[in-house]
Scaffold this active site. Sequence first.
Site, PDB file in Angstrom:
ATOM      1  N   GLU A   1      21.691   3.336  47.741  1.00 39.99           N
ATOM      2  CA  GLU A   1      22.653   2.389  47.157  1.00 39.99           C
ATOM      3  C   GLU A   1      22.067   1.649  45.957  1.00 39.99           C
ATOM      4  O   GLU A   1      22.248   0.438  45.794  1.00 39.99           O
ATOM      5  CB  GLU A   1      23.160   1.408  48.225  1.00 39.99           C
ATOM      6  CG  GLU A   1      24.039   2.096  49.246  1.00 39.99           C
ATOM      7  CD  GLU A   1      24.933   1.139  50.004  1.00 39.99           C
ATOM      8  OE1 GLU A   1      25.347   0.117  49.427  1.00 39.99           O
ATOM      9  OE2 GLU A   1      25.226   1.428  51.166  1.00 39.99           O
TER      10      GLU A   1
ATOM     11  N   THR B   1      18.557   2.542  43.312  1.00 45.88           N
ATOM     12  CA  THR B   1      17.105   2.481  43.360  1.00 45.88           C
ATOM     13  C   THR B   1      16.579   1.198  42.713  1.00 45.88           C
ATOM     14  O   THR B   1      17.306   0.488  42.017  1.00 45.88           O
ATOM     15  CB  THR B   1      16.489   3.678  42.619  1.00 45.88           C
ATOM     16  OG1 THR B   1      16.866   3.583  41.226  1.00 45.88           O
ATOM     17  CG2 THR B   1      16.981   5.002  43.178  1.00 45.88           C
TER      18      THR B   1
ATOM     19  N   PHE C   1      22.807  13.800  50.382  1.00 44.37           N
ATOM     20  CA  PHE C   1      22.366  12.499  50.908  1.00 44.37           C
ATOM     21  C   PHE C   1      23.550  11.639  51.350  1.00 44.37           C
ATOM     22  O   PHE C   1      23.601  10.443  51.057  1.00 44.37           O
ATOM     23  CB  PHE C   1      21.516  11.752  49.873  1.00 44.37           C
ATOM     24  CG  PHE C   1      20.239  12.471  49.526  1.00 44.37           C
ATOM     25  CD1 PHE C   1      19.324  12.785  50.508  1.00 44.37           C
ATOM     26  CD2 PHE C   1      19.969  12.835  48.217  1.00 44.37           C
ATOM     27  CE1 PHE C   1      18.149  13.456  50.203  1.00 44.37           C
ATOM     28  CE2 PHE C   1      18.797  13.511  47.895  1.00 44.37           C
ATOM     29  CZ  PHE C   1      17.878  13.819  48.897  1.00 44.37           C
ATOM     30  N   ILE C   2      24.468  12.260  52.076  1.00 45.93           N
ATOM     31  CA  ILE C   2      25.675  11.559  52.505  1.00 45.93           C
ATOM     32  C   ILE C   2      25.467  10.965  53.895  1.00 45.93           C
ATOM     33  O   ILE C   2      25.329  11.688  54.886  1.00 45.93           O
ATOM     34  CB  ILE C   2      26.887  12.506  52.508  1.00 45.93           C
ATOM     35  CG1 ILE C   2      27.029  13.207  51.150  1.00 45.93           C
ATOM     36  CG2 ILE C   2      28.147  11.733  52.881  1.00 45.93           C
ATOM     37  CD1 ILE C   2      27.118  12.265  49.959  1.00 45.93           C
TER      38      ILE C   2
ATOM     39  N   GLU D   1      25.457  13.743  44.204  1.00 45.12           N
ATOM     40  CA  GLU D   1      25.292  15.189  44.109  1.00 45.12           C
ATOM     41  C   GLU D   1      23.845  15.519  43.760  1.00 45.12           C
ATOM     42  O   GLU D   1      23.078  14.638  43.346  1.00 45.12           O
ATOM     43  CB  GLU D   1      26.240  15.751  43.035  1.00 45.12           C
ATOM     44  CG  GLU D   1      27.703  15.525  43.338  1.00 45.12           C
ATOM     45  CD  GLU D   1      28.625  16.113  42.276  1.00 45.12           C
ATOM     46  OE1 GLU D   1      29.835  15.918  42.385  1.00 45.12           O
ATOM     47  OE2 GLU D   1      28.112  16.781  41.348  1.00 45.12           O
ATOM     48  N   PRO D   2      23.442  16.784  43.918  1.00 42.01           N
ATOM     49  CA  PRO D   2      22.075  17.167  43.549  1.00 42.01           C
ATOM     50  C   PRO D   2      21.702  16.762  42.126  1.00 42.01           C
ATOM     51  O   PRO D   2      20.553  16.424  41.851  1.00 42.01           O
ATOM     52  CB  PRO D   2      22.080  18.689  43.726  1.00 42.01           C
ATOM     53  CG  PRO D   2      23.098  18.927  44.798  1.00 42.01           C
ATOM     54  CD  PRO D   2      24.171  17.909  44.548  1.00 42.01           C
ATOM     55  N   GLY D   3      22.676  16.758  41.220  1.00 44.92           N
ATOM     56  CA  GLY D   3      22.385  16.394  39.832  1.00 44.92           C
ATOM     57  C   GLY D   3      23.002  15.081  39.409  1.00 44.92           C
ATOM     58  O   GLY D   3      23.055  14.760  38.218  1.00 44.92           O
TER      59      GLY D   3
ATOM     60  N   SER E   1      21.690   8.395  40.804  1.00 43.74           N
ATOM     61  CA  SER E   1      21.864   7.081  40.190  1.00 43.74           C
ATOM     62  C   SER E   1      22.924   7.108  39.100  1.00 43.74           C
ATOM     63  O   SER E   1      23.621   6.126  38.860  1.00 43.74           O
ATOM     64  CB  SER E   1      20.525   6.596  39.615  1.00 43.74           C
ATOM     65  OG  SER E   1      19.568   6.436  40.641  1.00 43.74           O
TER      66      SER E   1
END
Length: 390
Positions: free
Chosen positions: A364, A366, A160-161, A131-133, A136
């Site tokens: 997947e 960082t 980012f799906i 999600e935006p928030g 990671s």
Amino acid sequence: MVDFSLNTEEREVRDWVRTFVERELVPLEPEVLRRERRGAAGLTGDELRELQLKAKESGFWGVQTPEEYGGMGLSAVMTALLEAELGKTFVPFRFGGAVDNILFYANEEQKQCYLLPTIAGERRSCFAITEPGAGSDAKAIRTSARKDGSDWIINGEKTFITGGNEADFVMVFAVTDPGKGANGGVSCFLVDRDMGWKSEYIDTMGQWGPASLVFQDVRVPETQILGELGGGFALAMQWIGRGRYLLPARAIGSCERLISMAIEHANTRETFGAPIASRQAIQWMIADSGVELEALRWLVLHAAWQVDSGMDSRHAQSIAKLYGGQKANEIVDRVLQIHGGMGYTRELPIERWYRELRLLRIYEGTDEIQRRTIARNLLKGHAKVTGALG
């Protein structure tokens, strides 16, 4: 005795994919580059499907899908080797018949509706937790699912799906019990696109075109829960950890191709009356790249071997992904430098690989997340510096 050789069957499988890449994919590269330069997709959906069916004629379908579902059921090591072969080209190809590992937790009715059609290539899925928030930190997701009679109403946004623009159904993770959070308060829902969610393309510096998904009062029946109510976070972690070794595995092939290009250019490009291969600066770039590629190869294969051996491979996979992301980016940078101005142009695919490989350090998990995982495992004694040899 440690045996690093492939058996006859494994070598034949590897060689078939190598030939497929050379004969079917590499010849498409000039056209793929032309299309991408004008903002179009490298391959159309129909072209990808045609290539997948051509591979299927030789039995290459569902590389890791169990044989009972019509797949090849290949080992992790063999899958890593195949990914390395596919990585030798930037043509966006993947074998058909693949399915998200957590879909095997579907009940019999869900398998008929989602799992089997996806394996057959009749449906397309996507996995939505980021999600935006909450990137990671997956535990920070805010997308909610509120019970309403026998239905659940989903609200929230995912970002980012991968495959979100093309998918006709999504495995979306939502908070069903805020009090429990990740400890039993997150569930996974199978949601068809025609149930009301929308997607929007996200433009990136590379050819990866993820999506933003919006859920606004999307109503789904309780039968759409995948697995157990409240068991979503465990499923999500299983999906994320299903094969981090496969990402750097594909980078192995890319680096092999890039270093080969650098070697050929260094031997033919002359300055001041001699090939640049005679310059120590170039020689050291080639040497460092060769050493790092070889190290990456064994880190990836070691992680895959642990998977096949039934061991907990998460630590080894984090090491392979971290090292792969770092070194692949260093290698492509050196190769671009060796090619000079031509490497910076779009006449060669080097700058394209430069942009593509940069993603390996982000998605997947960082680099920072991998370092956090590796350090935590070592500091808490979950892993030892002596490695697998003890």
